[in-house]
Structure formats: structure tokens, C-alpha cells
Scaffold this active site. Structure first.
Site, PDB file in Angstrom:
ATOM      1  N   LYS A   1       0.841  -1.200   0.000  1.00 32.07           N
ATOM      2  CA  LYS A   1       0.000   0.000   0.000  1.00 32.07           C
ATOM      3  C   LYS A   1       0.874   1.247   0.000  1.00 32.07           C
ATOM      4  CE  LYS A   1      -3.857  -1.896   2.726  1.00 32.07           C
ATOM      5  NZ  LYS A   1      -4.986  -1.713   1.817  1.00 32.07           N
TER       6      LYS A   1
ATOM      7  N   ARG B   1     -10.271 -11.604   2.155  1.00 27.29           N
ATOM      8  CA  ARG B   1     -11.182 -12.652   1.665  1.00 27.29           C
ATOM      9  C   ARG B   1     -10.511 -14.023   1.682  1.00 27.29           C
ATOM     10  NH1 ARG B   1     -12.024  -9.500  -3.857  1.00 27.29           N
ATOM     11  NH2 ARG B   1     -11.439  -7.840  -2.440  1.00 27.29           N
TER      12      ARG B   1
HETATM   13  N1  BES Z   1      -7.995  -3.846   4.517  1.00 25.75           N
HETATM   14  C1  BES Z   1      -8.255  -3.439   3.182  1.00 25.75           C
HETATM   15  C2  BES Z   1      -9.584  -2.705   3.026  1.00 25.75           C
HETATM   16  C3  BES Z   1      -9.723  -1.375   3.713  1.00 25.75           C
HETATM   17  C4  BES Z   1      -9.527  -0.210   3.013  1.00 25.75           C
HETATM   18  C5  BES Z   1     -10.124  -1.301   5.031  1.00 25.75           C
HETATM   19  C6  BES Z   1      -9.695   1.010   3.632  1.00 25.75           C
HETATM   20  C7  BES Z   1     -10.281  -0.091   5.654  1.00 25.75           C
HETATM   21  C8  BES Z   1     -10.080   1.074   4.964  1.00 25.75           C
HETATM   22  C9  BES Z   1      -8.276  -4.641   2.247  1.00 25.75           C
HETATM   23  O1  BES Z   1      -7.472  -5.707   2.620  1.00 25.75           O
HETATM   24  C10 BES Z   1      -7.785  -4.163   0.910  1.00 25.75           C
HETATM   25  O2  BES Z   1      -6.693  -3.679   0.858  1.00 25.75           O
HETATM   26  N2  BES Z   1      -8.625  -4.298  -0.110  1.00 25.75           N
HETATM   27  C11 BES Z   1      -8.297  -3.858  -1.406  1.00 25.75           C
HETATM   28  C12 BES Z   1      -8.840  -4.872  -2.379  1.00 25.75           C
HETATM   29  C13 BES Z   1      -8.377  -4.699  -3.794  1.00 25.75           C
HETATM   30  C14 BES Z   1      -6.902  -4.972  -3.908  1.00 25.75           C
HETATM   31  C15 BES Z   1      -9.161  -5.642  -4.677  1.00 25.75           C
HETATM   32  C16 BES Z   1      -8.949  -2.496  -1.645  1.00 25.75           C
HETATM   33  O3  BES Z   1     -10.046  -2.258  -1.119  1.00 25.75           O
HETATM   34  O4  BES Z   1      -8.355  -1.662  -2.299  1.00 25.75           O
HETATM   35 ZN    ZN Z   2      -5.430  -5.544   1.977  1.00 22.64          ZN
END
Ligand code: BES
Ligand code: ZN
Ligand code: ZN
Length: 501
Positions: free
Chosen positions: A277, A352
Site C-alpha cells: 500500500k 477474503r
Molecule cells: N484492509 C483493506 C480494506 C480497507 C480499506 C479497510 C480502507 C479499511 C479502509 C483490504 O485488505 C484491501 O486492501 N482491499 C483492497 C482490495 C483490492 C486490492 C481488490 C482495496 O479495497 O483496495
Molecule cells: Zn489488503
């Protein structure tokens, strides 16, 4: 915080301050307020006029009694318009009251619940419960790591109610206290940093709860998870120096008829893994364990309330998601516990994968209902905003039940639609499923559809994406900055409802 109930006169014992909610429709002081006013030689009505106090929410009018009454201050607090008033108004006003009390150095206060009943539809006992919740939630502060703490706290609240309701109200007051304290427990866990709460620590906390309340608990290490075939969960854990833990808590109420499985996403930190990230998005990823912390908070409430007629299984696949030479990669193909193969499109869609194995595991307990709660997708926050959770599932009746309870608890939830066209989007070129959709569109839904593959069709299942409301960087209503403890009150209330069925 000590909560008392007063079914008698407005001021019956010595208190630092008496708080009276006033709706904006109230133009003239009447009833008991008029009596108080005359005891104070008209000071309330004079000041009300002088300061143009109009009952809007957030406004207060402080009237010092200068020894004329048993209380040092009478404080009118704005409750807003009756047209907008609901149970959550009582929570918000109660939170405003306990925060305002600090200005008066009033740690022993009385709140007139009776006055709320003129504007809030619903039973007085539900309003009293909401007031207790708002007060306890509003007072919460995460200051464990501050070397200098502000130690003012309201220590005692007396709720002024209708005498004939006393017994019903006392029961609901207890429920409100337990729910709000459980929610604060969840907030504290969410807020605790990732160098303190790692997967092993989360397992220890579950064990402590089990010890305290007499739950059964099983903790599985990496090797045992391997034996159970949890290839998806373990892949996420591979890049981390801190080993994963799989947690299973069991609450068995007396005369249990209904079995409920709860699953919480337990990423003690989500860096994104190799699909790392960017800095701004990594901030706050300690809160990626919010679903797990909610499950633990719900168990705390169950331990306190000991509801009959229900058996509850709480399951958490706890891990970090970190980049490393050993980390799982995009293009890896994993095999989940139920044999489904998954091609990794993005290592940041790790939640997931951990939930897939946790859902398989909890399904084997043959529950009548499965609910998972997870900070799953940024897409859900884009769709609904940061204050509302997305709800999905395979059973409309079960979804409706959750939504109905959430209306009372003030934890905003909104259903997102599963549709067959989006189902096509989680197919992978080289495996059964991909952990990412074909595009970013509908990302919260494709994540939900992915999870659906890991619960039996016949088992009602509800998925709650709490990525938005699980934490707040600004604070809102009775939530200070940080973890909110969402959706502890909704899910516990649903379990209590099932316990009575
Ligand atoms: N933990 C994150 C989701 C999240 C985002 C929680 C903002 C709280 C605040 C999750 O694991 C994630 O990073 N999801 C990605 C999925 C994508 C790569 C398909 C996302 O939401 O960008
Ligand atoms: Zn994530
Ligand atoms: Zn995550």
C-alpha cells in the site's frame, strides 16, 4: 461508570449537575422545568432568552443554582427537532452531556430521561438504554499510551425516569451498560497498535476472555492450520515474522436451540503485502483487525449477559499481511479448506483469503446462521461513505433481520446487491476463483461474492463490510477518533433477540 435509576422527584439526592434535554419545539418552560425555574427566581427562563437557547443539538444552557437547590447546576441540553429525533438522538445527547460535564467539573450527574419521551418515539426503557450507551461510549478515550492523562471522568449518572417503569428500565439499563462497555473493549483492541497486538497476542486475549467467562477456546498454530488444509489463510501469513493463529471461541447458553457462527477479519496489520500500500493508505491498517475485535467484544457481552437458548461460535483467522522473501505473490494459486482453488490477483485482497478458510471452518460446526464482519474493501467506503456498512448475503430473511436491529442500534447498514453478471468477474483464468474482480467497479460486491463460495448454500449467511465505519479519523457523534466498536451492539442485540425466540 456507575448508573442509578431515579423514579422519584427531579432532585432527590445531592448532585453536581442536573441535565435536562430540551427539543427545539419547546418554546415555553412548563411542568417540572417551570417549577425549577421559579425555585431559581426565573433564572432559567431569563438566561434562556438572553443566550437565545433554542434547543438545537450541541447547545447547552448552564444555570448555576448558587445553593438554592441540591444540585450546583441545572443544564438545559439541546436535543434538536422532534421531527428528527430517534433513539440515536438520545445516544448523541448523552455523549454531549458527559463531555460537557468536564467543563463544570461535575462527576456526579443526573439526566432527565422522562423529557426525552416527549420527542423520541419508542419505549421509555429503550430510551434509557440508549442514554446509558451514549454516555459510556461518549466518555471513552484511548489514552493508554499517554504519559500525561486527563483524569476527569463522570463517575455516576442517575437516570430520572417514570416510577412505574422502574423494573423494565433497570433491566435495559444493564443491557445498555454491558453493550457499551463491550463496544469500548472492542475500540480499545482496535486502537492498540500492531506492535502490541499481533496474532499471538490476539489469541491470548481470546484465551483470557475464555478464562474469565468460562467459554471453550481452541487456538490452532500454523502447523495445525496446515493439517486442516487452510491454504488460503496460511498464504497470507507467509510474509510475516509474527506467526498466525486461528482462534475458535464457543459460548454455550443454557437450553440452546440456535447455533450462530461469527467470523471476524483479523489482520493485525495489513501492509498490502507485495502489492504494498502507498504510505497514506497504510496508515490505520492496525484497524484491519476490527472484525475480529468486534467478535471478541460480542463474546465479552455474552459472558456478562449469559443469554439462554443460543450457542455462539466465534472464529478468527489472525495474521499480518507483510512483504518478504517468503511472502505469497500475485499469480500464486492457493487451495482453500474446501478444496476451492484461488489464483492471487493482488496480495492486498488478503482479507477474503483469510475469511475463506474461516468460513469453511465455521460451516463445519453446522450453524443455523453465519455472520461475518470484516474491514474488507475500500470500494465499500467509496460506495456508501465512511459511516455506513455494506451488508450482503445468501438469505434475504437473515439480511433483513440484521438491518432491522441496526436501525435501533444506530449502526448504519445498507444492503448491496449480488448479481449474476458480477459473479462472472471473480472467475480466474487458471483456477476456480480469483481474489480480485475484473475491474474496480463493484469491488465490495465481488468481495462478498467471493466469500459466498465458502459457505454452504443452505446455511443463511450475512456478510458485513465495515471498512468504512470500523474506525474514524475525525470522530463523529459519540465516537471519538479511532476504532468505533462497530457492529458490536447490533450483533449482540440480534443474538439476544434470538435468545428470546
Ligand atoms: N484492509 C483493506 C480494506 C480497507 C480499506 C479497510 C480502507 C479499511 C479502509 C483490504 O485488505 C484491501 O486492501 N482491499 C483492497 C482490495 C483490492 C486490492 C481488490 C482495496 O479495497 O483496495
Ligand atoms: Zn489488503
Ligand atoms: Zn485488509
Amino acid at each position: 461508570m456507575d448508573i442509578k435509576v431515579n423514579g422519584g422527584k427531579l432532585i432527590s439526592a445531592r448532585e453536581d449537575a442536573l441535565f435536562i434535554p430540551v427539543f427545539s419545539e419547546t418554546k415555553k418552560l412548563d411542568g417540572e422545568l417551570a417549577i425549577l425555574d421559579s425555585q431559581l427566581d426565573g433564572a432559567i427562563s431569563k438566561l434562556k432568552k438572553l443566550q437565545k437557547f433554542d434547543g438545537s443539538i450541541g447547545k447547552t444552557l448552564v444555570v448555576p443554582t448558587l445553593g438554592k437547590l441540591h444540585t450546583d447546576y441545572v443544564v438545559l441540553v439541546g436535543a434538536g427537532s422532534k421531527k428528527k429525533a430517534d433513539l440515536d438522538t438520545a445516544r448523541r445527547v448523552a455523549a454531549n452531556i458527559v463531555r460537557f460535564a468536564k467543563n463544570l467539573n461535575a462527576d456526579k450527574i443526573q439526566i432527565d430521561v422522562k423529557d426525552f419521551t416527549s420527542g423520541i418515539k419508542g419505549k421509555e426503557e429503550d430510551i434509557a438504554q440508549a442514554v446509558v450507551e451514549g454516555a459510556i461510549l461518549g466518555q471513552y478515550k484511548f489514552d493508554k499510551y499517554k504519559t500525561k492523562k486527563d483524569d476527569f471522568k463522570v463517575k455516576q449518572i442517575t437516570l430520572r425516569i417514570t416510577r412505574k417503569k422502574k423494573k423494565d428500565i433497570e433491566e435495559k439499563v444493564k443491557v445498555g451498560k454491558v453493550l457499551a462497555e463491550a463496544q469500548n473493549f472492542t475500540r480499545e483492541l482496535v486502537n492498540t497498535p500492531p506492535n502490541v497486538i499481533n496474532p499471538e497476542k490476539l489469541a491470548e486475549i481470546a484465551e483470557e476472555l475464555a478464562e474469565q467467562y468460562g467459554f471453550e477456546v481452541k487456538i490452532y498454530d500454523e502447523e495445525e492450520c496446515e493439517k486442516m488444509g487452510m491454504g488460503a489463510f496460511l498464504a497470507v501469513a507467509k510474509g510475516s515474522a509474527n506467526p498466525p493463529r486461528f482462534i475458535h471461541l464457543i459460548y454455550k447458553g443454557k437450553n440452546s436451540k440456535t447455533k450462530i457462527g461469527l467470523v471476524g477479519k483479523g489482520l493485525t496489520f495489513d501492509s498490502g503485502g507485495l502489492n504494498i500500500k502507498p504510505g497514506d493508505y497504510m496508515r490505520w491498517m492496525k484497524s484491519d483487525k476490527s472484525g475480529a475485535c468486534a467478535v471478541l467484544g460480542i463474546f465479552k457481552a455474552l459472558g456478562e449477559l449469559q443469554p439462554e437458548g443460543v450457542e455462539v461460535h466465534g472464529v478468527i483467522a489472525a495474521t499480518e499481511n507483510m512483504p518478504d522473501g517468503k511472502a505469497y505473490r500475485p499469480d500464486d494459486i492457493l487451495t482453500a479448506k474446501n478444496g476451492t482453488t484461488i489464483e492471487v490477483g493482488n496480495t492486498d485482497a488478503e482479507g477474503r483469503l483469510t475469511l475463506a478458510d474461516a468460513l469453511c471452518y465455521v460451516s463445519e460446526q453446522n450453524p443455523d446462521l453465519i455472520i461475518d464482519m470484516a474491514t474488507l474493501t475500500g470500494a465499500c467506503v467509496v460506495a456508501l461513505g465512511e459511516y455506513t456498512a455494506g451488508v450482503m448475503g445468501n438469505d434475504q430473511k437473515a439480511i433483513d433481520e440484521v438491518l432491522k436491529v441496526s436501525e435501533k442500534t444506530g449502526e448504519w447498514m445498507w444492503q448491496l446487491p449480488f448479481n449474476d453478471l458480477l459473479r462472472e468477474h471473480i472467475k480466474a483464468p487458471n483456477a476456480d476463483l480469483s481474489n480480485v474482480g475484473k475491474s474496480r467497479y463493484g469491488g465490495a460486491i465481488t468481495a462478498g461474492l467471493f466469500l459466498e463460495k465458502f459457505v454452504p448454500e443452505k446455511t443463511p449467511w450475512v456478510h458485513i463490510d465495515i471498512a468504512g465505519p470500523a474506525h474514524t479519523t475525525t470522530g463523529w457523534y459519540y465516537h471519538p477518533k479511532g476504532g468505533t466498536g462497530f457492529p458490536v451492539r447490533t450483533i449482540t442485540s440480534l443474538i439476544l433477540k434470538k435468545s428470546g425466540e
